[in-house]
Motif scaffolding. Structure first.
Motif, short mmCIF file in Angstrom:
data_model
loop_
_atom_site.label_atom_id
_atom_site.label_comp_id
_atom_site.label_asym_id
_atom_site.label_seq_id
_atom_site.Cartn_x
_atom_site.Cartn_y
_atom_site.Cartn_z
N TYR A 3 7.42 -4.62 3.75
CA TYR A 3 8.79 -4.78 3.28
C TYR A 3 9.76 -4.04 4.18
O TYR A 3 10.91 -4.45 4.34
CB TYR A 3 8.91 -4.33 1.83
CG TYR A 3 8.15 -5.23 0.89
CD1 TYR A 3 8.64 -6.50 0.58
CD2 TYR A 3 6.93 -4.85 0.36
CE1 TYR A 3 7.94 -7.35 -0.26
CE2 TYR A 3 6.22 -5.70 -0.48
CZ TYR A 3 6.73 -6.95 -0.79
OH TYR A 3 6.03 -7.79 -1.60
N PHE A 4 9.30 -2.94 4.77
CA PHE A 4 10.13 -2.23 5.74
C PHE A 4 10.44 -3.13 6.93
O PHE A 4 11.57 -3.20 7.41
CB PHE A 4 9.42 -0.95 6.19
CG PHE A 4 10.13 -0.21 7.27
CD1 PHE A 4 11.33 0.43 7.02
CD2 PHE A 4 9.60 -0.14 8.56
CE1 PHE A 4 12.00 1.12 8.03
CE2 PHE A 4 10.25 0.54 9.55
CZ PHE A 4 11.46 1.18 9.29
N ILE A 165 15.59 3.70 3.25
CA ILE A 165 15.08 3.00 4.45
C ILE A 165 16.13 2.96 5.55
O ILE A 165 15.89 3.40 6.67
CB ILE A 165 14.60 1.58 4.09
CG1 ILE A 165 13.38 1.66 3.17
CG2 ILE A 165 14.26 0.80 5.36
CD1 ILE A 165 12.80 0.31 2.78
N LYS A 216 5.11 5.42 -3.81
CA LYS A 216 5.61 4.04 -3.87
C LYS A 216 5.37 3.43 -5.23
O LYS A 216 6.26 2.80 -5.81
CB LYS A 216 4.95 3.19 -2.79
CG LYS A 216 5.44 1.75 -2.82
CD LYS A 216 4.63 0.84 -1.93
CE LYS A 216 4.99 -0.62 -2.19
NZ LYS A 216 4.16 -1.55 -1.44
N LYS A 337 8.28 4.95 1.79
CA LYS A 337 7.41 4.60 0.66
C LYS A 337 8.23 4.39 -0.60
O LYS A 337 8.00 3.46 -1.37
CB LYS A 337 6.37 5.69 0.43
CG LYS A 337 5.23 5.67 1.44
CD LYS A 337 4.20 6.74 1.13
CE LYS A 337 3.04 6.69 2.13
NZ LYS A 337 2.04 7.73 1.85
N ASN A 340 10.36 1.25 -0.08
CA ASN A 340 9.55 0.04 -0.07
C ASN A 340 9.44 -0.58 -1.46
O ASN A 340 9.38 -1.80 -1.60
CB ASN A 340 8.15 0.36 0.46
CG ASN A 340 7.91 -0.25 1.83
OD1 ASN A 340 8.65 -1.13 2.25
ND2 ASN A 340 6.89 0.20 2.52
N GLU A 344 10.58 -4.29 -2.15
CA GLU A 344 9.68 -5.28 -2.74
C GLU A 344 10.38 -6.06 -3.84
O GLU A 344 10.25 -7.28 -3.93
CB GLU A 344 8.44 -4.57 -3.29
CG GLU A 344 7.39 -5.52 -3.87
CD GLU A 344 6.15 -4.78 -4.34
OE1 GLU A 344 5.35 -5.39 -5.07
OE2 GLU A 344 5.98 -3.60 -3.98
#
Length: 609
Positions: A3-4, A165, A216, A337, A340, A344
């Motif tokens: 997803y990153f 992120i 996560k 994490k 993410n 998601e």
């Protein structure tokens, strides 16, 4: 990390800013190292241990670049000390240090300056794409998804992605470059000591990574819980009258606090693990520094090493410089994490496939020439069929009314004709063209829709009516309002057509809102009109005005009318009586009254009531 990587796709339009950021970070890292190295000769001058070089060195290629630069500096300082004294050399180094520190911070600011365009651009594009996807997804998706959960994805999840992120991109661009340049400098000063450092750094990194293994999973659960209580809040705001009327405040408050308590527990665990990252990594970093200090000190004190005291002090300064980038990278690991989990949830929406698509050879149609036909259609929302082997034909210019008890499939027909849903079996035709072969935009341009619930926006009267037609003139909007019997009450509003009607039109009565909805449909001037119980929620006076407006609108137009109040459809060309998804009667009002079957009973029940 999948997803990153997906989030990084949003950086593509801003790659020029990313490249500039990398360039400025390289320059920052170089001057950051120079700001430490410049103090090595300073210490040598102060303590009288500076190496003297009497002759200017000769450049012999990249292989000897490090020794050439060192000898050049030592030669310059030797000349400076011999000619002007050690104080003059010290002043020169101090002025040079100020310039180096200025350039270091200038490039650091420049890197953050250009990164701001990347960050804000990515956030905007993610929010835009989520909104566009929301508009594109079929109506069926929103019957299965809580609106509050979708709001949480568009707000708190996007904010989490930005904070965790996107904000980490700066560290990902700067810290590895800094580490690389510092390590090269450390190798140049003492390969033996740097090799010793390489043994300890991976061990420290591994220990730090152990702390965030479950981060996560807990972040994902926390974001889901955010969606739950936002959905609950959205439902509460829409049902305050019922909640208060049934004295249900305590019961609903209990459900809400249960959700926020679960969120509190999850976020407490996440924040505690995240908070452990910095002190834990700092402790490990200090332990490594002290170990390096012991080993490097023993080399300086030994007779076999060429490492001078001032070089060792500079080396310690460089090594301490590398600690913060390493810590920052481990923090980035936690943040990614954590982010993410939100990414998601965002991509669960963005990657959702729209099952109602335009065919590759789809046509554009701008008129109805003959008829609208539903041919042997069957449809189910979940397990049980709502319509089965259903047939209906609506000729151009005719009005067909659909009546029947709740759950008989009346509104489903409207949803299928507008292609909000696709039929499971059978076909729907407009002038013998399957609507699946007509572009959705073209199909819906043929249709005007007036529903039982007047869907209005927190905007002016003019803009709400004008939604039916782009670039509509004021004269066209006024004419549409007159046909809908809305002009008179609009002119009595404080600012007339420029009056803001509030959230959902809550400043207007039910009849006024419905007449604005009709004016919107009139302005669109479509060949097919679909009225879904447009008068069922109105009082007698409002119903009379709205019914008059509807009759004006339906003249010379093909109309499908879903009716709850049977008195409103007596003039229809054909009345279709439905029961459990099948037609039980069909004809004009007079014909059906003579048959004395289901329709007559419905009329008599309403008349009696």
């Amino acid at each position: 990390m999948n997803y990153f990587k997906k989030i990084l796709r949003f950086a593509k339009p801003y790659k020029s800013f990313a490249l500039l950021n990398i360039l400025f970070n390289i320059l920052y890292s170089i001057f950051n190292v120079l700001s430490i190295i410049i103090f090595i000769p300073t210490l040598g001058i102060l303590f009288g241990t500076q190496e003297e070089v009497a002759e200017a060195p000769i450049y012999n290629g990249l292989g000897n670049l490090q020794s050439y630069l060192t000898d050049s500096l030592n030669y310059f300082l030797t000349v400076k000390v011999n000619e002007e004294g050690p104080v003059a050399a010290l002043v020169f180094i101090c002025i040079t240090s100020i310039i180096i520190f200025f350039l270091k911070n200038a490039f650091r600011y420049a890197a953050m300056y250009v990164l701001a365009y990347l960050r804000t651009g990515m956030v905007k594009d993610i929010q835009d794409k989520l909104y566009f996807k929301t508009l594109d997804l079929p109506i069926g998706y929103f019957t299965e998804t809580r609106k509050g959960d979708l709001l949480a994805r568009m707000t708190s999840d996007v904010k989490e992605v930005e904070g965790s992120i996107i904000n980490s991109l700066e560290s990902l661009a700067r810290e590895p470059i800094t580490i690389l340049i510092v390590l090269i400098s450390m190798l140049a000063i003492s390969p033996q000591l740097t090799l010793f450092v390489f043994i300890f750094l991976p061990i420290a990194g591994f220990l730090i990574s152990v702390v965030g293994k479950r981060l996560k999973a807990q972040s994902l659960e926390a974001q889901k819980e955010t969606g739950t209580f936002l959905s609950f809040l959205e439902e509460t705001l829409g049902a305050l009258k019922i909640i208060k009327g049934f004295n249900a405040e305590e019961r609903l408050s209990s459900k809400f606090t249960d959700s926020t308590f679960r969120f509190k527990k999850l976020m407490t665990a996440v924040l505690q693990r995240k908070g452990l990252a910095s002190p834990f990594s700092e402790f490990l970093g200090v332990a490594v520094v002290i170990t390096v200090l012991w080993y490097g000190g023993s080399l300086v004190l030994g007779n076999e090493s060429t490492l001078t005291p001032q070089e060792f002090m500079g080396y310690i300064g460089l090594f301490y410089t590398i600690i913060n980038p390493v810590k920052a990278i481990t923090t980035v690991n936690y943040n990614i994490k954590k982010g993410n989990a939100s990414a998601e949830r965002i991509f669960e929406v963005l990657d959702k496939e729209n099952t109602i698509k335009d065919a590759s050879n789809a046509l554009s149609i701008d008129s109805l020439e003959s008829n609208l036909k539903l041919n042997n259609i069957s449809f189910k929302y979940e397990d049980d069929y709502v319509l089965q082997d259903f047939n209906l034909k609506v000729n151009k210019g005719h009005t067909v009314a659909l009546v029947g008890q709740s759950g008989s499939g009346k509104s489903t027909i409207a949803n299928l004709v507008t292609r909000f849903y696709d039929v499971n079996e059978g076909e729907i035709f407009i002038d013998d063209v399957n609507i699946k072969n007509i572009k959705k935009k073209s199909l819906r341009n043929l249709m005007g829709l007036v529903t039982q619930d007047s869907i209005l926006f927190n905007d002016t009267v003019k803009n709400n009516i004008g939604l039916g037609k782009e670039s509509a003139t004021d004269e066209e909007i006024i004419e549409a309002a007159k046909i809908a019997n809305a002009h008179n009450f609009i002119m009595e509003l404080p600012k007339g057509y420029d009056t803001n009607i509030g959230d959902g039109g809550n400043k207007l009565s039910g009849g006024q809102k419905q007449r604005l909805s009709i004016a919107r449909a009139v302005l669109k001037n479509p060949p097919i009109m679909i009225l879904d119980e447009a008068t069922s929620a109105l009082d007698t006076e409002s119903e009379r005005l709205v019914q008059d407006a509807l009759e004006k609108m339906m003249r010379n137009r093909t109309s499908i009318v879903i009716a709850h109040r049977l008195s409103t459809i007596q003039n229809a060309d054909s009345i279709v009586v439905l029961s459990k998804g099948k037609i039980v009667e069909q004809g004009t009002h007079d014909e059906l009254m003579k048959s004395a079957k289901g329709y007559k009973k419905l009329v008599e029940m309403q008349t009696l009531s």
